[in-house]
Scaffold this active site. Structure first.
Site, PDB file in Angstrom:
ATOM      1  N   HIS A  43     -16.581   3.563  -4.767  1.00 33.69           N
ATOM      2  CA  HIS A  43     -15.717   4.724  -4.577  1.00 33.69           C
ATOM      3  C   HIS A  43     -15.903   5.779  -5.666  1.00 33.69           C
ATOM      4  O   HIS A  43     -15.015   6.604  -5.893  1.00 33.69           O
ATOM      5  CB  HIS A  43     -14.244   4.307  -4.468  1.00 33.69           C
ATOM      6  CG  HIS A  43     -13.932   3.612  -3.173  1.00 33.69           C
ATOM      7  ND1 HIS A  43     -12.656   3.249  -2.806  1.00 33.69           N
ATOM      8  CD2 HIS A  43     -14.732   3.224  -2.148  1.00 33.69           C
ATOM      9  CE1 HIS A  43     -12.697   2.665  -1.617  1.00 33.69           C
ATOM     10  NE2 HIS A  43     -13.948   2.642  -1.202  1.00 33.69           N
TER      11      HIS A  43
ATOM     12  N   CYS B 140     -19.197  -2.023   0.713  1.00 33.59           N
ATOM     13  CA  CYS B 140     -18.377  -0.870   1.056  1.00 33.59           C
ATOM     14  C   CYS B 140     -19.057  -0.141   2.208  1.00 33.59           C
ATOM     15  O   CYS B 140     -20.283  -0.197   2.349  1.00 33.59           O
ATOM     16  CB  CYS B 140     -18.237   0.054  -0.151  1.00 33.59           C
ATOM     17  SG  CYS B 140     -17.227   1.530   0.133  1.00 33.59           S
TER      18      CYS B 140
ATOM     19  N   ASN C   4     -10.634  -4.252  -1.394  1.00 40.06           N
ATOM     20  CA  ASN C   4     -10.520  -3.244  -2.450  1.00 40.06           C
ATOM     21  C   ASN C   4      -9.561  -3.684  -3.556  1.00 40.06           C
ATOM     22  O   ASN C   4      -8.644  -4.471  -3.306  1.00 40.06           O
ATOM     23  CB  ASN C   4     -10.011  -1.930  -1.838  1.00 40.06           C
ATOM     24  CG  ASN C   4     -11.101  -1.182  -1.118  1.00 40.06           C
ATOM     25  OD1 ASN C   4     -12.217  -1.084  -1.602  1.00 40.06           O
ATOM     26  ND2 ASN C   4     -10.778  -0.631   0.047  1.00 40.06           N
TER      27      ASN C   4
ATOM     28  N   TYR D  65     -14.414   9.934  -1.995  1.00 42.83           N
ATOM     29  CA  TYR D  65     -13.414   9.587  -2.997  1.00 42.83           C
ATOM     30  C   TYR D  65     -13.512  10.441  -4.259  1.00 42.83           C
ATOM     31  O   TYR D  65     -12.591  10.436  -5.081  1.00 42.83           O
ATOM     32  CB  TYR D  65     -13.525   8.101  -3.364  1.00 42.83           C
ATOM     33  CG  TYR D  65     -13.087   7.193  -2.244  1.00 42.83           C
ATOM     34  CD1 TYR D  65     -11.766   6.771  -2.138  1.00 42.83           C
ATOM     35  CD2 TYR D  65     -13.983   6.772  -1.268  1.00 42.83           C
ATOM     36  CE1 TYR D  65     -11.350   5.956  -1.105  1.00 42.83           C
ATOM     37  CE2 TYR D  65     -13.580   5.957  -0.231  1.00 42.83           C
ATOM     38  CZ  TYR D  65     -12.264   5.552  -0.150  1.00 42.83           C
ATOM     39  OH  TYR D  65     -11.848   4.746   0.885  1.00 42.83           O
TER      40      TYR D  65
ATOM     41  N   ARG E 289       0.834  -1.202   0.000  1.00 43.55           N
ATOM     42  CA  ARG E 289       0.000   0.000   0.000  1.00 43.55           C
ATOM     43  C   ARG E 289       0.874   1.260   0.000  1.00 43.55           C
ATOM     44  O   ARG E 289       0.555   2.233  -0.679  1.00 43.55           O
ATOM     45  CB  ARG E 289      -0.922   0.000   1.221  1.00 43.55           C
ATOM     46  CG  ARG E 289      -1.803   1.236   1.317  1.00 43.55           C
ATOM     47  CD  ARG E 289      -2.680   1.211   2.540  1.00 43.55           C
ATOM     48  NE  ARG E 289      -3.528   2.399   2.595  1.00 43.55           N
ATOM     49  CZ  ARG E 289      -4.473   2.588   3.500  1.00 43.55           C
ATOM     50  NH1 ARG E 289      -4.695   1.673   4.429  1.00 43.55           N
ATOM     51  NH2 ARG E 289      -5.210   3.680   3.480  1.00 43.55           N
TER      52      ARG E 289
END
Length: 421
Positions: free
Chosen positions: A194, A164, A144, A244, A90
């Site tokens: 998102h 989500c 995700n 987002y 990440r």
């Protein structure tokens, strides 16, 4: 009822377990299995999970295992919450795109594509093993990028629904602003994972009075501050965008911010170390307050509702899920995965009808859907050219020089996870 959590060693898990304990009447779990390859971490999380169940008087059994096949055997539902490559991957997703002036984020743009390429093959392998163990099991995906992962699962014929926590988080905030209970608030929630907009906020259900204009008039400043977007933009849009959407509506400003502060991955990694130390304390028998800063707010309640509905329990009749479009949004392919309100039951999910969508939102949805199709193709078949095509199609990239450079950097940073590289 047996429910298995793949990625059960996540520091998220006590949030999930707390929900299972509090909402036992909605989802009566007899056996909860936490599966994770990180044994030491898993045992810390599992120990706290057992203490949470005991504190709240839950009689269910909690099992921890590193053996995936053992864990999913006989499960009625399997919840996926894994992170291939961990926080280290990440960290890369959030940093190398910035070198090209593009948003570094783990669920959208180049970082999101990298995560999809790492994740889809792993999830499909897990899903096949679930199907062999129990063909009737439901797979609930919280991993995700949820839209792409859910699309991969559905295309492979799995009984899967994507989940989500953005919608339930907004529902809770709106209910507090309006002085009503969350169950009184029904969102006209439309888009892709998102990439969503609240085009209506209704009291009492899908046919209730729409109070979105009232909500924006009375609480627009607070909502805009939460989204980190200017209040005049919300007034001009007339809707509440997902948090987002800031990556799209304020891309360059976000890039500037991200370049001047530690990555979210670094913050989360430090937080996880603290949380795992707390979880090792045998006196701790509830989720710590620090967990609220980890993210995933209300995830447990959304997961309980969805699992209960799919397994014939008493979940909410309408829930926001990720599912096949199947004609719901006529400007998208039927096999696109959209995020909308749906009815949920043992036979699956059925999206509710959606009024015509403003072209301002529909155009971006169509663009990102095309990117997701190319991203899934790259995840399934590999190859530098497929990665390049997906990046070129993404509205946050779109220039061939950026797409070329980002392709090389993506492959270089993820080579150990890409069998074809």
């Amino acid at each position: 009822m047996k429910l298995t959590v793949v990625g059960g060693g996540s520091t998220y898990t006590p949030e999930l377990v707390d929900g299972f304990a509090r909402l036992h009447g909605t989802l009566p779990i007899e056996e909860l299995v936490l599966v994770d390859p990180a044994e030491e971490r898993l045992e810390r999380v599992g120990g706290l999970a057992r203490r949470i169940f005991a504190r709240q008087g839950h009689g269910g059994r909690i099992v921890t295992t590193t053996d995936l096949d053992r864990g999913v055997g006989g499960a009625d539902a399997v919840l996926l919450q894994l992170r291939v490559g961990g926080q280290a991957a990440r960290e890369q997703d959030e940093t190398w795109p910035l070198e090209c002036g593009c948003v570094g984020q783990e669920t959208t743009g180049a970082g999101g594509l990298a995560k999809a390429l790492r994740t889809v093959p792993v999830v499909l392998d897990i899903a096949e093993r679930v199907r062999r163990a129990n063909p009737g099991a439901w797979i609930i995906d919280f991993t995700n990028p949820v839209g792409i992962v859910t699309r991969a699962l559905l295309r492979a014929g799995h009984r899967a629904v994507g989940l989500c926590n953005v919608a339930i988080g907004l529902q809770r905030k709106f209910a507090a602003h309006l002085g009503v209970t969350p169950s009184d608030v029904h969102l006209d929630h439309v888009g892709l994972n998102h990439l969503t907009w609240e085009t209506g906020v209704r009291l009492g259900g899908p046919t209730g009075a729409d109070v979105l204009a009232k909500l924006l008039a009375g609480h627009g400043d607070s909502i805009a501050a939460d989204l980190r977007l200017p209040r005049p933009l919300l007034d001009r849009l007339g809707v509440v965008p997902s948090p987002y959407l800031r990556y799209y509506y304020a891309h360059d400003a976000v890039v500037g911010e991200l370049r001047t502060k530690p990555s979210r991955a670094a913050e989360v990694a430090a937080m996880e170390r603290r949380l795992l130390d707390m979880y090792a304390d045998p006196a701790l028998d509830e989720k710590p307050a620090l967990l609220a800063e980890r993210g995933g707010a209300y995830y447990s309640e959304a997961a309980v509702d969805l699992a209960a509905g799919l397994l014939g329990g008493s979940g909410s009749p309408y829930q926001v899920v990720n599912a096949y479009n199947a004609g719901t949004l006529p400007f998208l392919p039927d096999d696109a995965v959209i995020e909308v309100q749906a009815t949920v039951g043992p036979t699956g999910v059925t999206p509710l009808p959606v009024p015509p969508v403003d072209p301002l939102f529909a155009g971006l949805m169509a663009n990102v859907t095309a990117y997701e199709d190319l991203a899934l193709d790259a995840a399934l078949r590999g190859g530098r050219d497929r990665v390049f095509r997906a990046l070129l199609a993404h509205p946050l990239i779109g220039q061939y020089a950026y797409a070329d450079t980002l392709t090389d950097r993506l492959i270089a940073h993820n080579r150990e996870h890409l069998t074809w590289a």
